[in-house]
Write an enzyme that holds these catalytic residues in place. Structure first.
Site, short mmCIF file in Angstrom:
data_model
loop_
_atom_site.label_atom_id
_atom_site.label_comp_id
_atom_site.label_asym_id
_atom_site.label_seq_id
_atom_site.Cartn_x
_atom_site.Cartn_y
_atom_site.Cartn_z
N ASP A 233 29.69 14.51 10.55
CA ASP A 233 28.48 13.84 10.75
C ASP A 233 28.64 13.34 12.27
O ASP A 233 27.72 12.89 12.73
CB ASP A 233 28.40 12.92 9.82
CG ASP A 233 26.84 12.13 10.03
OD1 ASP A 233 25.77 12.75 10.19
OD2 ASP A 233 27.11 10.82 9.82
N SER A 255 20.44 9.77 9.92
CA SER A 255 20.45 10.69 9.07
C SER A 255 19.80 10.47 7.48
O SER A 255 19.69 9.36 7.17
CB SER A 255 21.94 10.89 8.62
OG SER A 255 22.67 11.10 9.53
N GLN A 305 21.82 19.00 7.95
CA GLN A 305 21.49 17.71 7.79
C GLN A 305 19.96 17.74 8.68
O GLN A 305 19.72 18.33 9.47
CB GLN A 305 22.45 16.85 8.82
CG GLN A 305 21.97 15.29 8.66
CD GLN A 305 22.97 14.56 9.40
OE1 GLN A 305 22.67 13.78 10.52
NE2 GLN A 305 24.11 14.50 9.08
#
Length: 320
Positions: A233, A255, A305
């Site tokens: 991430d 996110s 993502q």
């Protein structure tokens, strides 16, 4: 569960030897070391909090996967996870992780994890585990040809190089100093660091070598997957901003969801190439895809993502 042997993962070359215990990765000793409170209930604490004062998404994903992995047998591998971030995490209090044993099958097992703060879910995740099975159907893309990490500058050296440039605009100087002050427990080396003159011409693509700081060792491969979840991430969503960062300033970026698929054993404390690209942005959202490659060219992990990206135009600097 079997260890990711060097002969199996091809990461023996360029790796680090086994250091003393006090040099073990903080990701293992602290960040991903959950406190058991009851059966399938764990508490996680924080190590690094971004300047946004929201919990780092990778920390929540990694801790949730640790909690899920504790509820399955040692002889199964995590092969995928799918997550949603539903509320901002509060860095002032710990996170509780509640695991539901959704299904335990002979080949596949599914675990649902809910991360809770202040009595409300901030994150939900489903992780799937699989018994190792042979397959005659195998293929993968080819790893990009890039310089090895030993030939590239580390983040600290690269940032200092940028800061010494007398032509560096103040808006970039402030941002670089902010990045330099962060104590992130991972190491990064950009494959093609952009020159200052190239910032307005960047594509929504980037590649960098990455590994956990400190030593993890050839332990349970599920722990390496949890560390990779943390790593995956970092700087991921910013890939969607690369063509626009010179024109817009980020007002809000977070996110929305995060997915990972694990393909082959790897060592998260050895250098891996993170290949990131953003095929689309719009509607105040950005989509990013990522691939984590072992040094021997094996595709180890695939990531995806989507996140919210809200920006404001940068004020043009006076030339007078």
């Amino acid at each position: 569960m079997s260890s990711p042997e060097a002969s199996e993962d091809g990461q023996g070359g360029g790796g680090r030897g086994d250091p003393p215990g006090d040099l073990r990765s903080v990701l293992v000793t602290s960040v991903l070391n959950l406190e058991p409170l009851d059966e399938d209930l764990f508490r996680g604490r924080h190590y690094w909090v971004p300047t946004t004062q929201r919990l780092f998404g990778g920390q929540i994903v990694g801790q949730a996967l640790v909690a899920a992995a504790k509820s399955v047998s040692e002889d199964v591998h995590v092969h995928s996870l799918h997550c949603y971030f539903v509320r901002a995490g509060d860095p002032k209090v710990p996170v509780l992780y509640q695991v539901e044993r959704t299904r335990t099958g002979t080949s596949f097992s599914v675990r649902s994890v809910k991360a809770v703060q202040h009595g409300k879910p901030i994150f939900i995740c489903q992780a799937s585990f699989q018994q190792a099975q042979p397959s005659p159907v195998q293929h993968q893309f080819s790893m990009p040809i890039v310089p090895p990490p030993e030939e590239l500058l580390d983040s600290e050296t690269l940032i200092n190089q940028y800061l010494r440039d007398p032509n560096l605009q103040e808006k970039y100087r402030v941002e670089l100093n902010r990045i330099a002050a962060q104590e992130v427990p991972i190491e990064i080396k950009l494959v093609k660091p952009p020159a200052l003159s190239q910032l307005q011409e960047m594509e929504p693509k980037q590649m960098f070598w990455v590994r956990a700081q400190g030593h993890i060792g050839e332990g349970d491969i599920k722990m390496h997957c949890c560390v990779a979840a943390y790593i995956s991430d970092y700087a991921f969503l910013t890939t969607a901003l690369l063509p626009h960062q010179w024109q817009y300033k980020v007002r809000f970026m977070v996110s929305l969801d995060h997915s990972m698929w694990f393909h082959a054993p790897f060592r998260a404390d050895h250098w891996m190439l993170y290949e990131c690209e953003s095929p689309w942005a719009g509607g105040s959202r950005g989509l990013v895809h990522g691939r984590l490659w072992r040094r021997d060219g094996v595709l180890a992990v695939t990531c995806a993502q989507e996140g919210v990206i809200r920006v404001t135009p940068r004020v043009s600097e006076s030339k007078l």
